[in-house]
Write a protein that holds these residues in place. Structure first.
Motif, PDB file in Angstrom:
ATOM      1  N   ASN A  61       0.983  -1.154   0.242  1.00 33.14           N
ATOM      2  CA  ASN A  61      -0.051  -0.170  -0.043  1.00 33.14           C
ATOM      3  C   ASN A  61       1.014   1.321  -0.151  1.00 33.14           C
ATOM      4  N   GLY A  62       1.797   1.104  -0.575  1.00 28.33           N
ATOM      5  CA  GLY A  62       2.609   2.491  -0.873  1.00 28.33           C
ATOM      6  C   GLY A  62       4.000   2.609  -0.186  1.00 28.33           C
ATOM      7  N   PHE A  63       4.168   1.606   0.920  1.00 22.04           N
ATOM      8  CA  PHE A  63       5.570   1.767   1.654  1.00 22.04           C
ATOM      9  C   PHE A  63       6.214   0.284   1.687  1.00 22.04           C
ATOM     10  N   LYS A  64       7.692   0.788   1.460  1.00 25.69           N
ATOM     11  CA  LYS A  64       8.251  -0.646   1.490  1.00 25.69           C
ATOM     12  C   LYS A  64       8.328  -1.574   2.757  1.00 25.69           C
ATOM     13  N   ILE A  65       8.343  -2.845   2.798  1.00 24.63           N
ATOM     14  CA  ILE A  65       8.649  -3.560   4.106  1.00 24.63           C
ATOM     15  C   ILE A  65      10.022  -4.277   3.997  1.00 24.63           C
ATOM     16  N   ALA A  66      10.396  -4.649   2.732  1.00 26.90           N
ATOM     17  CA  ALA A  66      11.770  -5.494   2.389  1.00 26.90           C
ATOM     18  C   ALA A  66      12.161  -5.064   1.103  1.00 26.90           C
ATOM     19  N   SER A  67      13.733  -5.343   1.149  1.00 28.87           N
ATOM     20  CA  SER A  67      14.367  -4.665  -0.271  1.00 28.87           C
ATOM     21  C   SER A  67      15.465  -5.740  -0.266  1.00 28.87           C
ATOM     22  N   ILE A  68      15.588  -6.349  -1.717  1.00 25.17           N
ATOM     23  CA  ILE A  68      16.818  -7.127  -2.017  1.00 25.17           C
ATOM     24  C   ILE A  68      17.689  -6.454  -2.653  1.00 25.17           C
ATOM     25  N   TYR A  69      18.971  -6.728  -2.308  1.00 25.94           N
ATOM     26  CA  TYR A  69      20.132  -6.275  -3.140  1.00 25.94           C
ATOM     27  C   TYR A  69      21.212  -7.189  -3.539  1.00 25.94           C
ATOM     28  N   ILE A  70      21.654  -7.138  -4.556  1.00 24.25           N
ATOM     29  CA  ILE A  70      22.845  -7.710  -5.093  1.00 24.25           C
ATOM     30  C   ILE A  70      24.137  -7.367  -5.082  1.00 24.25           C
ATOM     31  N   LYS A  71      25.258  -8.116  -4.871  1.00 23.64           N
ATOM     32  CA  LYS A  71      26.389  -7.468  -4.522  1.00 23.64           C
ATOM     33  C   LYS A  71      26.984  -6.681  -5.821  1.00 23.64           C
ATOM     34  N   ASP A  72      27.688  -5.710  -5.747  1.00 24.33           N
ATOM     35  CA  ASP A  72      28.200  -5.089  -7.039  1.00 24.33           C
ATOM     36  C   ASP A  72      29.386  -5.874  -7.624  1.00 24.33           C
ATOM     37  N   GLY A  73      29.223  -5.974  -8.927  1.00 28.61           N
ATOM     38  CA  GLY A  73      30.122  -6.930  -9.712  1.00 28.61           C
ATOM     39  C   GLY A  73      29.924  -8.224  -9.814  1.00 28.61           C
ATOM     40  N   PHE A  74      28.883  -8.584  -9.055  1.00 26.98           N
ATOM     41  CA  PHE A  74      28.667  -9.914  -9.075  1.00 26.98           C
ATOM     42  C   PHE A  74      27.590 -10.393 -10.145  1.00 26.98           C
ATOM     43  N   GLU A  75      27.872 -11.433 -11.010  1.00 25.43           N
ATOM     44  CA  GLU A  75      26.953 -11.885 -12.171  1.00 25.43           C
ATOM     45  C   GLU A  75      26.683 -13.256 -11.915  1.00 25.43           C
ATOM     46  N   PRO A  76      25.327 -13.339 -11.698  1.00 29.23           N
ATOM     47  CA  PRO A  76      24.826 -14.722 -11.731  1.00 29.23           C
ATOM     48  C   PRO A  76      24.744 -15.590 -12.703  1.00 29.23           C
TER      49      PRO A  76
END
Length: 532
Positions: free
Chosen positions: A517-532
């Motif tokens: 409803n407009g606000f964040k409750i979680a965020s996901i980050y990936i490591k800089d330079g990491f290529e899955p």
């Protein structure tokens, strides 16, 4: 078939459907921060009991008197010791069984609340409405699965209301006194606030009991009331000791320590986000709970609350004009007054004593049945106040309940962060996912992005949470993730103790977020330079 007979048939069917739906939602929630600690508390208490009975104990479990939470009441959780025996080391089954137990305990509370409200308002429809207002409150809809402390106590509160009704309506008969002693002792064991019911019941018995007796019966009443007062107090204390293993070796001394501990619980030292500020528990203003109620209760509850205030003033003015006796007013509305007092006095004590409270208003969830009871009183008066008020009230109720059901469906399984339409505008200025339950969904999102990272069948995940979501993963799912403090490729944040919708993780880039409803409750980050 009359409406009341129809409700007698319909209500059991609705309860069965609700339980079936709940059974299939068990897997949608992770494990909250408190659940592992609650399970450990149960193990410590059961290990102590086992040692007393058999002389044997598990050396891997902390001794009861060395345990930091030794005064936490476990009586409502004792049945879950069966799960430990049945499932042994199957952690996933144990936690899912605990979720099911918590849910069913809440359902028992809903049933008792339906019985209480339908009898007080002499209407099955009113009872059904009140129960729906509690059970379909979005935060409760989620927390009834995993919140073994606050939701179980709220359920005990509802059970207490019904037991008090039986006690009073049956003239304080001894069999009902014994039932009241049992429920009160369990309630006080779970939360010290459970003592509000014995206090109110004894007050009612003495203040109004004599007034209801004809001349010449006072002495007989006093003798019986004195005997029952002593029996209730003594019975509750004795049963409380039986239900609290830490008190067994020195009941009086340990009971005093237990009450002191929870009257001034100062060990928690986390950060509370309130109105755009990160505060300590000592900095919380007296209006902390009222503000939380205003932003997290459905708006139509608040409208009915305002109507209740207006109707109360009108009712008092009318009683004064008619010169109605105060005693008649109180006795005629004794259960409404009971509910109001049982809900208002705990909050007042919190505001005056600055008792430790945090994580939204969850420590006072138990006042919701009281709030709803007062709202039902307002609804009943509106329905009897002419066509305009009746139609308006029915439209408000129908639209309100429908909106809640739609909200639950739309934002499932994140109902635990529900804020009303106004509160949602400021959602990032208050505590959100303080138990990091969305850690489970964060894991699923990372897994779905690329289930086989760089040729491997697992990934490293860092987390602002505790990693407890792993407890409900299947074996094949658990093989795909490892949570660790450093060296991870992905990171999940849950805005715990954070003001605003921005969260920075050094060396990482945000790739996805969970919005409610407009606000964040979680965020996901990936490591800089990491290529899955």
């Amino acid at each position: 078939m009359t409406k009341e007979k129809a409700f007698r048939v319909l209500i059991p069917l609705v309860i069965i459907i609700y339980i079936i739906v709940g059974r299939f939602l068990l897997l949608d929630y992770g494990v909250s921060r408190d659940e592992r600690a609650e399970r450990q508390s149960l193990q410590v208490n059961m290990n102590y009991v086992t040692e007393l009975v058999t002389g044997q104990s598990d050396e891997n479990i902390t001794p009861l008197f060395e345990y930091k939470d030794k005064y936490y009441g476990m009586s409502a959780q004792f049945p879950m010791a069966v799960f430990e025996y049945l499932f042994k080391d199957n952690i996933r089954s144990i936690f899912l069984a605990r979720h099911l137990y918590t849910f069913l305990f809440c359902c028992l509370g809903y049933i008792c609340f339906y019985l209480f409200t339908s009898k007080v308002f002499k209407s099955g429809a009113m009872g059904a409405l009140g129960t729906a207002m509690v059970a379909l409150y979005p935060r409760f809809f989620a927390e009834q699965f995993y919140n073994i402390k606050d939701m179980v106590f709220m359920s005990l509160f509802m059970i207490n209301l019904f037991v008090v009704y039986l006690l009073v309506e049956n003239g304080f008969k001894w069999r009902h006194c014994l039932l009241f002693i049992l429920v009160s002792a369990v309630s006080v064991n779970v939360r010290i606030m459970g003592a509000v019911f014995p206090a109110l019941v004894l007050g009612y018995m003495w203040v109004f009991g004599i007034r209801e007796k004809r001349e010449g019966e006072e002495k007989l009443f006093v003798k019986k009331a004195l005997a029952q007062t002593l029996a209730l107090i003594f019975g509750i204390l004795v049963l409380l000791v039986i239900l609290t293993p830490v008190t067994w070796h020195s009941p009086i001394k340990q009971l005093v320590r237990m009450f002191k501990t929870f009257l001034d619980y100062g060990r928690w030292n986390g950060t509370i986000v309130f109105m755009g500020e990160a505060l300590t528990k000592d900095q919380l203003p007296w209006y902390y709970v009222p503000v939380w109620l205003l932003i997290s209760l459905p708006i139509w509850y608040i409208i009915l609350g305002l109507a209740a205030v207006v109707l109360f003033v009108i009712a008092v003015a009318g009683a004064v004009r008619k010169k109605t006796k105060f005693n008649d007013i109180v006795l005629g509305n004794k259960y409404i007054i009971l509910a109001f007092a049982a809900g208002f006095l705990p909050w007042l004590s919190v505001a005056i004593t600055h008792a430790t409270i945090y994580n939204g208003w969850r420590h006072l969830y138990f006042v919701m049945p009281s709030i709803v009871t007062v709202l039902l009183w307002a609804v009943k008066r509106l329905l009897g106040s002419g066509k305009l008020f009746r139609v308006s009230a029915m439209a408000l109720i129908a639209a309100g309940l429908l909106t809640q059901v739609v909200w639950i469906c739309k934002y499932h399984p994140y109902e635990y962060v529900y804020l009303n339409e106004i509160g949602s505008l400021f959602g990032d200025q208050f505590d959100r996912d303080y138990w990091t339950l969305s850690e489970y969904q964060a894991y699923e999102k990372i897994r779905d992005v690329n289930p086989e990272l760089t040729g491997r069948d697992y990934f490293w995940m860092g987390s602002q949470g505790a990693g407890y979501f792993e407890y409900v993963l299947k074996d094949e799912e658990e093989e795909k993730v490892a949570v660790r403090a450093d060296g991870y490729e992905y990171y999940a944040a849950f805005y715990r103790g954070v003001v605003g919708n921005e969260y920075t993780v050094e060396g990482f880039t945000e790739i996805d977020s969970i919005y409610v409803n407009g606000f964040k409750i979680a965020s996901i980050y990936i490591k800089d330079g990491f290529e899955p």
